[in-house]
Motif scaffolding. Structure first.
Motif, PDB file in Angstrom:
ATOM      1  N   TRP A  59       0.830  -1.199   0.000  1.00  0.00           N
ATOM      2  CA  TRP A  59       0.000   0.000   0.000  1.00  0.00           C
ATOM      3  C   TRP A  59       0.872   1.259   0.000  1.00  0.00           C
ATOM      4  O   TRP A  59       0.627   2.204  -0.758  1.00  0.00           O
ATOM      5  N   LEU A  60       1.905   1.287   0.827  1.00  0.00           N
ATOM      6  CA  LEU A  60       2.801   2.445   0.891  1.00  0.00           C
ATOM      7  C   LEU A  60       3.472   2.707  -0.450  1.00  0.00           C
ATOM      8  O   LEU A  60       3.670   3.858  -0.848  1.00  0.00           O
ATOM      9  N   ALA A  61       3.826   1.633  -1.162  1.00  0.00           N
ATOM     10  CA  ALA A  61       4.515   1.771  -2.452  1.00  0.00           C
ATOM     11  C   ALA A  61       3.649   2.462  -3.505  1.00  0.00           C
ATOM     12  O   ALA A  61       4.178   3.003  -4.485  1.00  0.00           O
ATOM     13  N   GLY A  62       2.346   2.487  -3.306  1.00  0.00           N
ATOM     14  CA  GLY A  62       1.451   3.150  -4.248  1.00  0.00           C
ATOM     15  C   GLY A  62       1.407   4.660  -4.094  1.00  0.00           C
ATOM     16  O   GLY A  62       0.745   5.348  -4.867  1.00  0.00           O
ATOM     17  N   TRP A  63       2.119   5.169  -3.113  1.00  0.00           N
ATOM     18  CA  TRP A  63       2.154   6.615  -2.862  1.00  0.00           C
ATOM     19  C   TRP A  63       3.494   7.182  -3.299  1.00  0.00           C
ATOM     20  O   TRP A  63       4.527   6.557  -3.117  1.00  0.00           O
ATOM     21  N   GLU A  64       3.469   8.385  -3.845  1.00  0.00           N
ATOM     22  CA  GLU A  64       4.677   9.095  -4.264  1.00  0.00           C
ATOM     23  C   GLU A  64       5.007  10.131  -3.194  1.00  0.00           C
ATOM     24  O   GLU A  64       4.233  11.047  -2.963  1.00  0.00           O
ATOM     25  N   GLY A  65       6.122   9.951  -2.533  1.00  0.00           N
ATOM     26  CA  GLY A  65       6.489  10.891  -1.476  1.00  0.00           C
ATOM     27  C   GLY A  65       5.736  10.594  -0.198  1.00  0.00           C
ATOM     28  O   GLY A  65       5.078   9.561  -0.063  1.00  0.00           O
ATOM     29  N   PRO A  66       5.821  11.511   0.751  1.00  0.00           N
ATOM     30  CA  PRO A  66       5.243  11.258   2.075  1.00  0.00           C
ATOM     31  C   PRO A  66       3.716  11.199   2.061  1.00  0.00           C
ATOM     32  O   PRO A  66       3.066  11.880   1.267  1.00  0.00           O
ATOM     33  N   GLN A  95      -0.743  10.029  -5.270  1.00  0.00           N
ATOM     34  CA  GLN A  95      -0.876   8.692  -5.823  1.00  0.00           C
ATOM     35  C   GLN A  95      -1.102   8.836  -7.312  1.00  0.00           C
ATOM     36  O   GLN A  95      -1.961   9.621  -7.729  1.00  0.00           O
ATOM     37  N   SER A  96      -0.336   8.087  -8.104  1.00  0.00           N
ATOM     38  CA  SER A  96      -0.483   8.115  -9.568  1.00  0.00           C
ATOM     39  C   SER A  96      -0.492   9.540 -10.111  1.00  0.00           C
ATOM     40  O   SER A  96      -1.261   9.884 -11.000  1.00  0.00           O
ATOM     41  N   GLY A  97       0.365  10.388  -9.544  1.00  0.00           N
ATOM     42  CA  GLY A  97       0.495  11.759 -10.010  1.00  0.00           C
ATOM     43  C   GLY A  97      -0.614  12.691  -9.562  1.00  0.00           C
ATOM     44  O   GLY A  97      -0.600  13.875  -9.890  1.00  0.00           O
ATOM     45  N   GLU A  98      -1.587  12.195  -8.830  1.00  0.00           N
ATOM     46  CA  GLU A  98      -2.722  12.997  -8.374  1.00  0.00           C
ATOM     47  C   GLU A  98      -2.611  13.266  -6.883  1.00  0.00           C
ATOM     48  O   GLU A  98      -2.251  12.376  -6.103  1.00  0.00           O
ATOM     49  N   HIS A  99      -2.961  14.483  -6.488  1.00  0.00           N
ATOM     50  CA  HIS A  99      -3.003  14.805  -5.067  1.00  0.00           C
ATOM     51  C   HIS A  99      -4.250  14.179  -4.465  1.00  0.00           C
ATOM     52  O   HIS A  99      -5.360  14.366  -4.974  1.00  0.00           O
ATOM     53  N   GLN A 100      -4.080  13.418  -3.411  1.00  0.00           N
ATOM     54  CA  GLN A 100      -5.193  12.798  -2.682  1.00  0.00           C
ATOM     55  C   GLN A 100      -5.356  13.530  -1.351  1.00  0.00           C
ATOM     56  O   GLN A 100      -4.366  13.843  -0.693  1.00  0.00           O
ATOM     57  N   ASP A 101      -6.581  13.784  -0.962  1.00  0.00           N
ATOM     58  CA  ASP A 101      -6.857  14.496   0.281  1.00  0.00           C
ATOM     59  C   ASP A 101      -8.174  13.965   0.831  1.00  0.00           C
ATOM     60  O   ASP A 101      -9.235  14.218   0.269  1.00  0.00           O
TER      61      ASP A 101
END
Length: 142
Positions: A59-66, A95-101
């Protein structure tokens, strides 16, 4: 041990958990949970026992950066070797170049086991729209 000391130790555990998400440290995330903790998190299935290190790492690997984890409206009650926390939690990152919030609700039970505080139940949820669509209300903000 005093309630003040217990509260400080629990707050340190929660800070460690947030830091571990930011650092993509699966081992540190798993370490704060009891081995047989009851987990009701946002991903299927409805529930499970324990935090699986390999699943956390994937799951962590699917995120880019912190991955940033912030909480507000935190309520912490300590009674002996048990503690109860409720909060509104914000998770954000890329995630996948998109900001998630995403904001979600968190309820945790923490128990002192062999002198160490460990999460024994972790329940996260998002509300859903009651309009018949049953869509998760991931756009809700406090």
């Amino acid at each position: 041990m005093s309630s003040t000391t217990d509260r400080a130790e629990i707050e340190a555990l929660l800070q460690k958990l947030a830091r571990a998400h930011a650092d993509h440290d699966a081992d540190a995330i798993v370490e704060v949970y009891a081995p047989d903790a009851v987990i009701f998190d946002l991903a299927p299935p409805l529930g499970r026992r324990g935090m699986n290190r390999d699943n956390v790492a994937t799951w962590l690997a699917g995120w880019e950066g912190p991955i940033r984890i912030d909480a507000r409206d935190v309520s912490l009650t300590v009674d002996g070797d048990l503690a109860f926390i409720s909060a509104l939690t914000r998770m954000h990152g890329r995630q996948s170049g998109e900001h998630q919030d995403l904001w979600y609700r968190t309820t945790m039970c923490i128990q002192k086991i062999s002198g160490q505080w460990r999460i024994v139940c972790d329940h996260s949820s998002v509300p859903f729209y009651m309009d018949g669509s049953y869509r998760a209300a991931v756009d809700v903000r406090p």
